[in-house]
Design an enzyme around this catalytic site. Sequence first.
Site, PDB file in Angstrom:
ATOM      1  N   LYS A 102       0.863  -1.189   0.000  1.00  0.00           N
ATOM      2  CA  LYS A 102       0.000   0.000   0.000  1.00  0.00           C
ATOM      3  C   LYS A 102       0.889   1.225   0.000  1.00  0.00           C
ATOM      4  O   LYS A 102       2.025   1.170   0.469  1.00  0.00           O
ATOM      5  CB  LYS A 102      -0.864   0.021   1.265  1.00  0.00           C
TER       6      LYS A 102
HETATM    7  N1  GLU Z   1      -7.296   0.032  -3.100  1.00  0.00           N
HETATM    8  C1  GLU Z   1      -8.049  -1.157  -3.302  1.00  0.00           C
HETATM    9  C2  GLU Z   1      -8.042  -2.026  -2.052  1.00  0.00           C
HETATM   10  O1  GLU Z   1      -7.863  -1.551  -0.957  1.00  0.00           O
HETATM   11  C3  GLU Z   1      -7.632  -1.905  -4.566  1.00  0.00           C
HETATM   12  C4  GLU Z   1      -6.193  -2.310  -4.628  1.00  0.00           C
HETATM   13  C5  GLU Z   1      -5.761  -2.848  -5.983  1.00  0.00           C
HETATM   14  O2  GLU Z   1      -6.565  -2.866  -6.905  1.00  0.00           O
HETATM   15  O3  GLU Z   1      -4.603  -3.215  -6.084  1.00  0.00           O
HETATM   16  O4  GLU Z   1      -8.309  -3.204  -2.098  1.00  0.00           O
END
Ligand code: GLU
Length: 411
Positions: A102
């Site tokens: 993240k």
């Molecule tokens: N931000 C989204 C999540 O928390 C999607 C992450 C992604 O598509 O890699 O799952």
Amino acid sequence: MRFFETVQHYFNDAADRLQLSDDLRRLLLTSEREVQVQVSLELDDRRLATFIGYRVQHNRARGPMKGGLRYHPEVDLDEVRALASLMTWKSALVEIPYGGAKGGIAVDPRALSRRELELITRKFVDGIHDLIGPDIDIPAPDMGTTAEVMAWFMNQYEKYHGFSPAAVTGKPVELHGLPGREEATGRGVGLLTVKLLSRLGRRPDKMRVAIQGFGNVGTHTAKFLQEAEMKVVAISDASGGYYRPEGIDVMNAVRYAVQRNGSLEGYPDAEPISNRELLELDVDVLIPAAIGGVITGSNAPRLKAGIVVEAANSPVDPTANAILEERGTIILPDILANAGGVTASYFEWAQNRQFYRWGLNRVRQELDRALGDAFERTWQYAQENKCSLRQAAYTIGVSRVSRATLLGGFV
Ligand code: GLU
């Protein structure tokens, strides 16, 4: 409670069930890499602004690390670290070949012009491009970021590494994106809510729902649930909540927000309430789809909804979780409820690598199947082991990651 403590608590609960050793727990709770970079730019008024950008790469036992990029003033290392580890368990639960990561920048994107938003994104890529890539770590949208931001991200990454559409997902459909990726998280939340209701023997058309957050996830969830004949009685965003006991016309609210730069401020066809009041409404289903940590020990006793669907990441802290479980509230946990986004990202990434693209129907079909399988597996585990859906989801996710770690070995 800090975000990482929350995730650690749920992780430890699963690790107890799996009887994982302390050494393995320590490994699984430690990020592979955590970076913090300076993001400096000249604002439109010529002032110099400096922000901090983060990328946490949590675990790659099951594949390249994957996770969104968040632009929000409250982003800090603790939050990004917690969200990165959630991605690891989430990808494992839906059985896509990824680890978790993240990132984010501590900035309010609404306070930036389009040019500033583009510059900040490109500067961030300058700081981290060597650490990411299609086989290493693949960013995507999250709170405060959009397909347009992903386009800038890809373009800047390609200046260093050449043509690489699979370096980032959630891109615009016209630029190697996938039809259905944008709606995927909300569609998944809606779909899984309906599956849960069916397992509980409740009729969707008898259900009253309140949704906190009217961004990408909240709006698509609301649309899906309204199509499934549920009554969306309350919605909200940063400007406050909007309540209409007879049901809000979701498309009308979406059109209103689009005309006002995404804000529901002053929405005339419902009674204004606060975000706090929305959480405590007398509804059947409550869907927090905004920031984390909104349901805590102090408001949990006042919640009336019998079902909570965690569209946001980490909206319920462990104290609140214990209070709600004690009372028999059913919680569909974040790592399952909002897994539609990363699942569609996986389709996008896989297709970028094959130079082939599915149409919207195929994307929806495959997404529904992947989420449906994960839901059934979680439901079954919870029934067989007489535990909550959260405990089931975490236990399945953590067990797959620990198994992959042990199989891979350590030398
Ligand atoms: N931000 C989204 C999540 O928390 C999607 C992450 C992604 O598509 O890699 O799952």
